[in-house]
Design a protein around this motif. Structure first.
Motif, short mmCIF file in Angstrom:
data_model
loop_
_atom_site.label_atom_id
_atom_site.label_comp_id
_atom_site.label_asym_id
_atom_site.label_seq_id
_atom_site.Cartn_x
_atom_site.Cartn_y
_atom_site.Cartn_z
N ASP A 197 0.71 -1.19 -0.19
CA ASP A 197 0.06 -0.06 0.13
C ASP A 197 0.84 1.50 -0.05
N ASP A 198 2.20 1.20 0.62
CA ASP A 198 2.69 2.62 0.90
C ASP A 198 3.90 2.82 -0.16
N VAL A 199 3.58 2.48 -1.51
CA VAL A 199 4.37 2.75 -2.68
C VAL A 199 3.31 3.72 -3.74
N SER A 200 4.30 4.54 -4.20
CA SER A 200 3.80 5.35 -5.12
C SER A 200 4.43 5.13 -6.39
N VAL A 201 3.95 5.30 -7.65
CA VAL A 201 4.61 5.20 -8.94
C VAL A 201 4.22 6.36 -9.82
N ILE A 202 5.15 7.24 -10.14
CA ILE A 202 4.85 8.31 -10.91
C ILE A 202 5.25 7.98 -12.40
N SER A 203 4.45 8.11 -13.41
CA SER A 203 4.98 7.87 -14.60
C SER A 203 4.77 9.14 -15.90
N SER A 204 5.44 9.01 -16.80
CA SER A 204 5.51 10.30 -17.78
C SER A 204 5.89 9.56 -18.86
N LYS A 205 4.83 9.84 -20.09
CA LYS A 205 5.03 9.19 -21.41
C LYS A 205 5.97 10.23 -22.29
N PHE A 206 6.73 9.72 -23.27
CA PHE A 206 7.71 10.42 -24.25
C PHE A 206 7.33 9.57 -25.49
N LYS A 207 7.07 10.48 -26.54
CA LYS A 207 6.98 9.94 -27.92
C LYS A 207 8.34 10.03 -28.61
N ILE A 208 8.54 8.95 -29.52
CA ILE A 208 9.66 8.68 -30.29
C ILE A 208 9.39 9.09 -31.46
N ASN A 209 8.13 8.78 -32.20
CA ASN A 209 7.67 9.07 -33.38
C ASN A 209 6.21 8.97 -33.27
N LYS A 210 5.43 8.93 -34.54
CA LYS A 210 4.16 8.94 -34.37
C LYS A 210 3.73 7.71 -34.05
N ASP A 211 4.29 6.68 -34.20
CA ASP A 211 3.92 5.31 -33.77
C ASP A 211 4.41 4.54 -32.49
N GLU A 212 5.45 5.29 -32.01
CA GLU A 212 6.09 4.69 -30.69
C GLU A 212 6.26 5.81 -29.74
N GLU A 213 6.33 4.98 -28.35
CA GLU A 213 6.37 5.96 -27.16
C GLU A 213 6.91 5.15 -26.23
N GLY A 214 7.60 5.77 -25.11
CA GLY A 214 8.02 5.06 -24.13
C GLY A 214 7.50 5.66 -22.79
N GLN A 251 10.16 15.70 -22.24
CA GLN A 251 10.12 16.89 -23.21
C GLN A 251 11.57 16.85 -23.83
N GLN A 252 12.65 16.44 -23.24
CA GLN A 252 13.89 16.67 -23.93
C GLN A 252 14.24 15.49 -24.71
N ILE A 253 13.70 14.22 -24.09
CA ILE A 253 13.84 13.14 -25.08
C ILE A 253 13.03 13.30 -26.36
N GLU A 254 11.68 13.81 -26.19
CA GLU A 254 10.98 14.02 -27.43
C GLU A 254 11.59 15.03 -28.67
N LYS A 255 12.26 15.77 -28.02
CA LYS A 255 13.08 16.82 -28.84
C LYS A 255 14.25 16.33 -29.53
N MET A 256 14.95 15.30 -28.95
CA MET A 256 15.81 14.63 -29.61
C MET A 256 15.78 13.77 -30.64
N PHE A 257 14.40 13.24 -30.60
CA PHE A 257 13.84 12.14 -31.72
C PHE A 257 12.87 12.97 -32.47
N ASN A 258 12.29 13.93 -32.29
CA ASN A 258 11.38 14.78 -33.20
C ASN A 258 12.01 16.18 -33.74
N ASN A 259 13.37 16.32 -33.50
CA ASN A 259 13.79 17.39 -34.24
C ASN A 259 13.18 18.99 -33.98
#
Length: 339
Positions: A289-306, A330-338
């Motif tokens: 119970d005393d565990v938290s998980v924070i997740s944030s998506k990043f897009k590599i291209n229009k089909d792929e995300e991590g 945001q920085q990861i997306e900038k790297m792969f989406n120019n």
């Protein structure tokens, strides 16, 4: 739940911030030294009792002080949290993300390490799922007569190295022939379909490679691993220093959970760009119970995300962790989406 008064809001936020900082229950005497307005200990105790009745605070067995409940952390995150991203952190991260020649695999691994180091918690990073990638090339480099290193490369620049150890001698000729056949027949095949395709070309290998069964089994095992979901972990040892996991059985349970890659894919499902699962929010998937998980998506291209994830006790600095993860995504997306 009733709307908090100004004083209740100040008391509650101060208790949350102080407990996150110290991991110690907060009592009225401590509050008196932290609040920026004057009131009596009796008044503070009444406000704390009211907050406890609302379900935002809990009493502990070992102290007269209060700690936030899972409901309290949720209220804090949704209503009171002020995101904080230190400029020194931004400067440090910028040097990493300015390296534009990194592959997806390198970015994912480095992001995982950076997150765990900067939060002192455990990070989990989900790379793009294999169904979106195809095999581009295989290189096989002999080390000696009983071992070789295979390098697999996908169309999106993901690489995986696998060292093969053979029980019997394998000739250089067989290794070269096998590698050529695989490249001719597997190039352009989706990673999650490679093993089935290999079964189809096994007779071709059998006709041209003397010890084909040894090489066939080695490559199948390598592709099973390569095509599996890319889930990276970093900072598991950080949990040893969190007082919430001083209980060895609870720690074992957490470590077992961290190693379950399918669990993280389940947690990662959903449409939110940023998701904060606190304590009992995770009960459907976890028994802690005393565990938290924070997740944030990043897009590599229009089909792929991590996804970037941080795992820790419910007593984590949400304002800093959320700001850091948003910035990194945001920085990861900038790297792969120019951008």
């Amino acid at each position: 739940m009733d709307q908090l008064t100004f004083r209740q809001t100040k008391v509650f936020k101060t208790i949350v911030d102080e407990f996150i900082r110290t991991a110690e229950p907060v009592g009225s005497k401590t509050l008196l030294t932290l609040l920026d307005f004057n009131c009596s200990s009796a008044t503070l105790r009444n406000e704390m009792a009211a907050l406890e009745e609302m379900g935002l605070l809990e009493k502990t067995h070992t102290s007269s002080g209060r700690i936030p409940s899972s409901k309290g952390y949720r209220y804090y995150v949704d209503n009171l949290m002020e995101k904080q991203l230190d400029q020194k952190v931004v400067n440090a991260l910028q040097t990493v993300f300015d390296a534009r020649n990194m592959s997806i695999d390198e970015v994912v691994r480095q992001s995982c390490d950076i997150l765990s180091q900067m939060t002192n918690l455990t990070s989990v990073v989900l790379g793009p799922e294999s169904r979106y990638q195809t095999l581009q090339h295989i290189s096989l480099i002999p080390i000696n007569e009983r071992s070789a290193v295979a390098i697999f490369i996908t169309n999106h620049g993901h690489t995986e190295n696998k060292t093969f150890q053979f029980e019997d001698n394998i000739s250089m000729s067989d290794i070269t022939t096998c590698c050529n056949i695989l490249n001719e027949n597997l190039c352009g095949i989706a990673l999650n379909e490679v093993v089935e395709k290999m079964k189809e070309i096994e007779p071709l290998l059998a006709g041209k490679v003397k010890r084909h069964e040894i090489l066939f089994e080695a490559f199948v095992n390598a592709f099973v691993r390569f095509a599996s979901d890319q889930v990276y972990l970093s900072g598991q040892k950080n949990m040893l220093y969190q007082p919430e996991f001083a209980d060895i059985e609870k720690l074992k349970q957490l470590m077992s959970m961290l190693e379950n890659s399918s669990l993280w894919r389940q947690i990662g499902y959903g449409n939110e760009e940023m998701a904060i699962r606190i304590g009992t929010d995770n009960r459907e998937l976890m028994n802690i119970d005393d565990v938290s998980v924070i997740s944030s998506k990043f897009k590599i291209n229009k089909d792929e995300e991590g996804q970037l994830m941080v795992v820790g006790p419910t007593r984590m600095p949400y304002n800093q962790v959320v700001a850091l993860m948003e910035y990194m995504s945001q920085q990861i997306e900038k790297m792969f989406n120019n951008e």
